[in-house]
Design an enzyme around this catalytic site. Structure first.
Site, PDB file in Angstrom:
ATOM      1  N   TYR A  54       0.835  -1.192   0.000  1.00 54.21           N
ATOM      2  CA  TYR A  54       0.000   0.000   0.000  1.00 54.21           C
ATOM      3  C   TYR A  54       0.875   1.249   0.000  1.00 54.21           C
ATOM      4  O   TYR A  54       1.695   1.447   0.905  1.00 54.21           O
ATOM      5  CB  TYR A  54      -0.927   0.026   1.221  1.00 54.21           C
ATOM      6  CG  TYR A  54      -1.930  -1.108   1.297  1.00 54.21           C
ATOM      7  CD1 TYR A  54      -2.196  -1.927   0.205  1.00 54.21           C
ATOM      8  CD2 TYR A  54      -2.627  -1.357   2.469  1.00 54.21           C
ATOM      9  CE1 TYR A  54      -3.107  -2.963   0.275  1.00 54.21           C
ATOM     10  CE2 TYR A  54      -3.553  -2.387   2.555  1.00 54.21           C
ATOM     11  CZ  TYR A  54      -3.788  -3.196   1.458  1.00 54.21           C
ATOM     12  OH  TYR A  54      -4.694  -4.212   1.540  1.00 54.21           O
ATOM     13  N   TRP A 205     -12.924  -7.711   2.695  1.00 52.08           N
ATOM     14  CA  TRP A 205     -12.717  -6.329   2.259  1.00 52.08           C
ATOM     15  C   TRP A 205     -13.816  -5.928   1.285  1.00 52.08           C
ATOM     16  O   TRP A 205     -14.492  -6.773   0.708  1.00 52.08           O
ATOM     17  CB  TRP A 205     -11.336  -6.127   1.668  1.00 52.08           C
ATOM     18  CG  TRP A 205     -10.949  -6.907   0.443  1.00 52.08           C
ATOM     19  CD1 TRP A 205     -10.396  -8.147   0.392  1.00 52.08           C
ATOM     20  CD2 TRP A 205     -11.059  -6.472  -0.926  1.00 52.08           C
ATOM     21  NE1 TRP A 205     -10.152  -8.522  -0.891  1.00 52.08           N
ATOM     22  CE2 TRP A 205     -10.543  -7.514  -1.731  1.00 52.08           C
ATOM     23  CE3 TRP A 205     -11.510  -5.319  -1.536  1.00 52.08           C
ATOM     24  CZ2 TRP A 205     -10.482  -7.440  -3.122  1.00 52.08           C
ATOM     25  CZ3 TRP A 205     -11.469  -5.222  -2.923  1.00 52.08           C
ATOM     26  CH2 TRP A 205     -10.953  -6.280  -3.691  1.00 52.08           C
ATOM     27  N   ARG A 228     -14.719   8.067  -5.059  1.00 50.21           N
ATOM     28  CA  ARG A 228     -13.767   7.126  -5.652  1.00 50.21           C
ATOM     29  C   ARG A 228     -14.021   6.941  -7.140  1.00 50.21           C
ATOM     30  O   ARG A 228     -13.086   6.800  -7.932  1.00 50.21           O
ATOM     31  CB  ARG A 228     -13.865   5.775  -4.929  1.00 50.21           C
ATOM     32  CG  ARG A 228     -12.892   4.721  -5.443  1.00 50.21           C
ATOM     33  CD  ARG A 228     -12.774   3.554  -4.501  1.00 50.21           C
ATOM     34  NE  ARG A 228     -12.191   3.979  -3.235  1.00 50.21           N
ATOM     35  CZ  ARG A 228     -12.036   3.191  -2.183  1.00 50.21           C
ATOM     36  NH1 ARG A 228     -12.432   1.934  -2.247  1.00 50.21           N
ATOM     37  NH2 ARG A 228     -11.491   3.633  -1.083  1.00 50.21           N
TER      38      ARG A 228
END
Length: 334
Positions: A54, A205, A228
């Site tokens: 990440y 997730w 997003r």
């Protein structure tokens, strides 16, 4: 906050896990990230999930800094290994012994801790012998650098093979981290039954389908500014599969069900995944602290069979449950 055992182990984790994919080290400033982590702690979250990939290791550093000063024994810190990091040389990826051993050391340094509670294989490595991978994980556990081992997005057959090798080596796989929500149910036919058989829990997730199940994307209308879906650098490609008119119209029809249970649509979506007894925790992220308390309110919510049937009547036929639809490894980097 409610807590559940993770797999066939004595480790309890919070039903809501704070994850920092796409946020820490990229979308939000470090001070905001710290505020979000502290908001999660204040809301009773004890479990935090990250990965070395990440923001190319920066997310681990940000999480470690945000947790500095907290009682380590009161936290469950998870990270992952597999995807390319650093300069992305030939050995900077995969699940070879070399990459695992070097990656765990780097993760611990960035997270400011002597150990992680759960170290996860971020994907299955088809190029490294599974025996080599599992022996490396066994040594990571024996060295005390990780207390438990998990995986992410492994198939039922991969879970069985890994579980058998782990057992022979004196440790066990206790978790899998797949995508799972009302609109993406790939794990239900095979992965969940195999996991129940093996004593493996799911840490899921995208329980709100990258934000689509919040209801903020309205059919026939432009995407909200800063969302997003409108951010090519913030994961727009991960959400595009959900952004068709049929799905967006169906999501709006979930509102009466949520209102009947005094829940927001996001809370309903998170509560829905937690109704699956094989799910130990739902991963949620945040770009601002106020989102945390709202998401955490889904912990402990019980949806009766009538509510679950009503949800299925609205979106069940839209759920993508064919493993052939599974995304490429690059697209599924979470």
């Amino acid at each position: 906050m409610e807590f559940r055992y993770l797999g066939n182990s004595g480790l309890k984790i919070s039903e809501i896990t704070y994850g920092n994919w796409l946020t820490h080290g990229s979308q939000i400033e470090n001070d905001v990230a710290t505020e979000c982590v502290h908001a999660a702690l204040d809301a009773g979250v004890t479990t935090f999930d990250t990965a070395d990939v990440y923001a190319n290791t920066v997310a681990e550093q940000v999480l470690g800094d945000a947790l500095r000063g907290q009682r380590r024994e009161s936290l469950e810190i998870f990270t992952k290994v597999y995807f390319p990091t650093g300069p992305k040389g030939p050995n900077d990826t995969g699940l070879s012994r070399k990459h695992i051993m070097e990656s765990i050391n780097g993760s611990l340094e960035r997270l400011n801790t002597d150990y992680v509670d759960l170290y996860q294989a971020h994907r299955f490595d088809h190029e490294t012998p599974l025996e080599e991978t599992m022996q490396a994980f066994a040594d990571v556990v024996r060295s005390g650098k990780a207390l438990y081992i998990g995986v992410s997005e492994w198939t039922a057959d991969q879970l069985r093979a890994g579980h058998a090798l782990a057992k022979d080596l004196g440790f066990q796989l206790i978790s899998n981290q797949p995508q799972y929500n009302m609109l993406w149910r790939v794990i239900e036919p095979e992965v969940v039954p195999a996991s129940e058989e093996l004593g493996i829990s799911q840490i899921v997730w995208s329980p709100i389908a990258q934000g689509v199940l919040t209801g903020k994307y309205l059919p026939g209308e432009p995407f909200p500014e800063g969302s997003r879906a409108s951010d090519a650098d913030g994961g727009a490609r991960f959400i595009e599969r959900y952004l068709n008119e049929e799905i967006l119209e169906a999501v709006q029809k979930l509102k009466p069900i949520a209102e009947d249970h005094d829940l927001t649509l996001a809370q309903l979506a998170i509560a829905w995944v937690l109704q699956n007894p094989n799910v130990a925790s739902a991963l949620v992220g945040a770009s601002r602290p106020g989102q945390i308390a709202s998401n955490v309110a889904a912990a402990g919510v019980s949806l009766d069979s009538a509510a679950m049937e009503s949800i299925d009547a609205v979106v069940g036929h839209l759920a993508q449950d064919d493993p052939a639809l599974t995304k490429s490894p690059e697209e599924r980097l979470t």
